[in-house]
Write an enzyme that holds these catalytic residues in place. Structure first.
Site, PDB file in Angstrom:
ATOM      1  N   TYR A   1     -40.496  24.240   1.052  1.00  0.00           N
ATOM      2  CA  TYR A   1     -40.882  23.146   0.156  1.00  0.00           C
ATOM      3  C   TYR A   1     -40.103  23.245  -1.164  1.00  0.00           C
ATOM      4  O   TYR A   1     -39.560  22.257  -1.661  1.00  0.00           O
ATOM      5  CB  TYR A   1     -42.394  23.229  -0.073  1.00  0.00           C
ATOM      6  CG  TYR A   1     -42.999  22.203  -0.987  1.00  0.00           C
ATOM      7  CD1 TYR A   1     -43.312  20.924  -0.527  1.00  0.00           C
ATOM      8  CD2 TYR A   1     -43.304  22.507  -2.315  1.00  0.00           C
ATOM      9  CE1 TYR A   1     -43.903  19.993  -1.356  1.00  0.00           C
ATOM     10  CE2 TYR A   1     -43.893  21.578  -3.153  1.00  0.00           C
ATOM     11  CZ  TYR A   1     -44.197  20.322  -2.677  1.00  0.00           C
ATOM     12  OH  TYR A   1     -44.786  19.392  -3.508  1.00  0.00           O
TER      13      TYR A   1
ATOM     14  N   SER B   1     -40.816  18.341  -7.733  1.00  0.00           N
ATOM     15  CA  SER B   1     -41.981  19.191  -8.028  1.00  0.00           C
ATOM     16  C   SER B   1     -41.564  20.260  -9.029  1.00  0.00           C
ATOM     17  O   SER B   1     -40.384  20.628  -9.109  1.00  0.00           O
ATOM     18  CB  SER B   1     -42.457  19.864  -6.740  1.00  0.00           C
ATOM     19  OG  SER B   1     -43.463  20.817  -7.017  1.00  0.00           O
TER      20      SER B   1
HETATM   21  P1  NAI Z   1     -50.732  14.134  -0.212  1.00  0.00           P
HETATM   22  O1  NAI Z   1     -50.585  15.059   0.915  1.00  0.00           O
HETATM   23  O2  NAI Z   1     -52.100  13.853  -0.715  1.00  0.00           O
HETATM   24  O3  NAI Z   1     -49.956  12.770   0.094  1.00  0.00           O
HETATM   25  C1  NAI Z   1     -48.694  12.760   0.736  1.00  0.00           C
HETATM   26  C2  NAI Z   1     -48.481  11.419   1.382  1.00  0.00           C
HETATM   27  O4  NAI Z   1     -47.246  11.443   2.088  1.00  0.00           O
HETATM   28  C3  NAI Z   1     -49.584  11.084   2.394  1.00  0.00           C
HETATM   29  O5  NAI Z   1     -50.012   9.758   2.195  1.00  0.00           O
HETATM   30  C4  NAI Z   1     -48.895  11.277   3.735  1.00  0.00           C
HETATM   31  O6  NAI Z   1     -49.430  10.437   4.740  1.00  0.00           O
HETATM   32  C5  NAI Z   1     -47.460  10.925   3.392  1.00  0.00           C
HETATM   33  N1  NAI Z   1     -46.489  11.514   4.316  1.00  0.00           N
HETATM   34  C6  NAI Z   1     -46.421  12.795   4.751  1.00  0.00           C
HETATM   35  N2  NAI Z   1     -45.427  12.938   5.636  1.00  0.00           N
HETATM   36  C7  NAI Z   1     -44.836  11.718   5.755  1.00  0.00           C
HETATM   37  C8  NAI Z   1     -43.765  11.221   6.540  1.00  0.00           C
HETATM   38  N3  NAI Z   1     -43.078  11.998   7.394  1.00  0.00           N
HETATM   39  N4  NAI Z   1     -43.445   9.914   6.424  1.00  0.00           N
HETATM   40  C9  NAI Z   1     -44.129   9.107   5.590  1.00  0.00           C
HETATM   41  N5  NAI Z   1     -45.158   9.509   4.830  1.00  0.00           N
HETATM   42  C10 NAI Z   1     -45.513  10.814   4.919  1.00  0.00           C
HETATM   43  O7  NAI Z   1     -49.872  14.727  -1.407  1.00  0.00           O
HETATM   44  P2  NAI Z   1     -49.759  14.326  -2.951  1.00  0.00           P
HETATM   45  O8  NAI Z   1     -50.263  15.463  -3.707  1.00  0.00           O
HETATM   46  O9  NAI Z   1     -50.266  12.962  -3.206  1.00  0.00           O
HETATM   47  O10 NAI Z   1     -48.172  14.373  -3.063  1.00  0.00           O
HETATM   48  C11 NAI Z   1     -47.339  13.256  -3.299  1.00  0.00           C
HETATM   49  C12 NAI Z   1     -45.974  13.771  -3.652  1.00  0.00           C
HETATM   50  O11 NAI Z   1     -46.048  14.558  -4.828  1.00  0.00           O
HETATM   51  C13 NAI Z   1     -45.366  14.688  -2.573  1.00  0.00           C
HETATM   52  O12 NAI Z   1     -43.976  14.479  -2.510  1.00  0.00           O
HETATM   53  C14 NAI Z   1     -45.656  16.077  -3.130  1.00  0.00           C
HETATM   54  O13 NAI Z   1     -44.773  17.027  -2.615  1.00  0.00           O
HETATM   55  C15 NAI Z   1     -45.478  15.824  -4.607  1.00  0.00           C
HETATM   56  N6  NAI Z   1     -46.112  16.810  -5.474  1.00  0.00           N
HETATM   57  C16 NAI Z   1     -47.482  16.934  -5.533  1.00  0.00           C
HETATM   58  C17 NAI Z   1     -48.055  17.850  -6.395  1.00  0.00           C
HETATM   59  C18 NAI Z   1     -49.537  18.028  -6.521  1.00  0.00           C
HETATM   60  O14 NAI Z   1     -49.958  18.874  -7.312  1.00  0.00           O
HETATM   61  N7  NAI Z   1     -50.367  17.274  -5.843  1.00  0.00           N
HETATM   62  C19 NAI Z   1     -47.224  18.721  -7.260  1.00  0.00           C
HETATM   63  C20 NAI Z   1     -45.813  18.479  -7.127  1.00  0.00           C
HETATM   64  C21 NAI Z   1     -45.286  17.563  -6.267  1.00  0.00           C
END
Ligand code: NAI
Length: 278
Positions: free
Chosen positions: A173, A160
């Site tokens: 985080y 991130s």
């Molecule tokens: P989101 O919350 O919409 O999706 C996260 C996914 O990870 C979900 O499908 C959830 O079920 C899964 N997850 C959570 N804990 C888990 C576990 N213990 N085991 C397996 N799966 C698990 O978030 P988003 O935005 O799609 O994020 C995806 C990645 O991108 C994450 O690593 C997040 O930190 C990173 N990120 C997102 C940003 C944003 O602006 N949306 C910015 C920077 C990084």
């Protein structure tokens, strides 16, 4: 026409929810011809999680959609990246269908206990946040690597912008994502002789549930609205908009393919210019 990832097999963690980055990544990899393993929490949802997670039904629907749309093989598997038994069970399921993995995308991520300054952060929430975001990447990669060693491949870890620029009140985080960047570089060195490239991506502001939740928290904190927070955020982004999950999918597809064959150990920003580094 031969597609870039035809014949490749990809595992994407946290890909079982259509609104997330993981789904957009899985869809893009499938569009490029890769078989895709959709891995997400399913019934293992942590009740402390503030945002929706991938359910078993949605994972199965996504796997069917990608199979029917792109004619690739797919598999939906329950996975909690914090639990070694769950990871081992996932690898066993994958082995029944695929003999190797070429592309691993460590995308699963979550934040607990925010907003809080480090000195008021709940210790359990801190540990859980680091466990999902950093140790989850370590655990899954270690378990999957035996399926990658013979053929080589590409690992893409989702870090991130927060792993490079300190955010307010989201310390666990940020620390975890900084750790993901270093873990990426260490693994890139260690695996270079095995034909495995390892890179991290550093998204800035991408329109997902996680991002909406964050704007919601900020709106409460500043006594404004989600829309106002989003407008304020866009002022700090040279391209003046929030990014789309599909745009992250494009970057991951590039890093997964041989078009990026000379790139390893990098942490690539995808922030609309919000983060510029020398
Ligand atoms: P989101 O919350 O919409 O999706 C996260 C996914 O990870 C979900 O499908 C959830 O079920 C899964 N997850 C959570 N804990 C888990 C576990 N213990 N085991 C397996 N799966 C698990 O978030 P988003 O935005 O799609 O994020 C995806 C990645 O991108 C994450 O690593 C997040 O930190 C990173 N990120 C997102 C940003 C944003 O602006 N949306 C910015 C920077 C990084």
């Amino acid at each position: 026409m031969e597609k870039d990832l035809s014949g490749k097999i990809a595992l994407v963690t946290g890909s079982g929810k259509r609104s997330g980055i993981g789904y957009a990544v899985a869809r893009k990899l499938a569009a490029e011809g890769a078989s895709v393993i959709i891995a997400d929490l399913g019934p293992n949802r942590d009740t402390d999680l503030a945002v929706e997670t991938g359910t078993e039904d949605e994972m199965a629907a996504i796997a069917a959609e990608l199979r029917e749309t792109f004619g690739v093989s797919t598999l939906a598997v329950n996975l909690d990246v914090t639990r070694p038994d769950s990871i081992a069970a996932m690898v066993d399921r994958v082995r029944l269908k695929f003999e190797r993995i070429d592309i691993l995308v460590n995308n699963a991520g979550a934040s607990f206990g925010v907003p809080n300054a480090v000195h008021t952060y709940d210790e359990g929430a801190w540990m859980k946040t680091v466990d999902v975001n950093l140790h989850g990447v370590f655990r899954v990669t270690r378990a999957v690597l035996p399926m990658m060693m013979a053929g080589g491949g590409s690992i893409i870890n989702t870090a991130s912008r927060a792993g490079k620029v300190p955010p307010l009140f989201n310390g666990a985080y940020a620390v975890a994502k900084a750790g993901v960047i270093m873990l990426t570089k260490v693994m890139a060195l260690e695996l270079s002789g095995n034909g495995i490239r390892v890179n991290a991506i550093c998204p800035g502001q991408i329109a997902t549930d996680l991002e909406k939740w964050r704007f919601g928290l900020e709106a409460q904190f500043f006594g404004s609205s989600v829309e106002e927070r989003e407008r304020e955020m866009c002022k700090t982004i040279p391209l003046n908009r929030i990014g789309k999950p599909e745009e992250v999918g494009d970057l991951v597809a590039f890093l997964a393919s041989s078009r990026s064959g000379y790139i390893t150990g990098q942490a690539i920003n995808i922030t609309g210019g919000q983060l510029m580094e020398l």
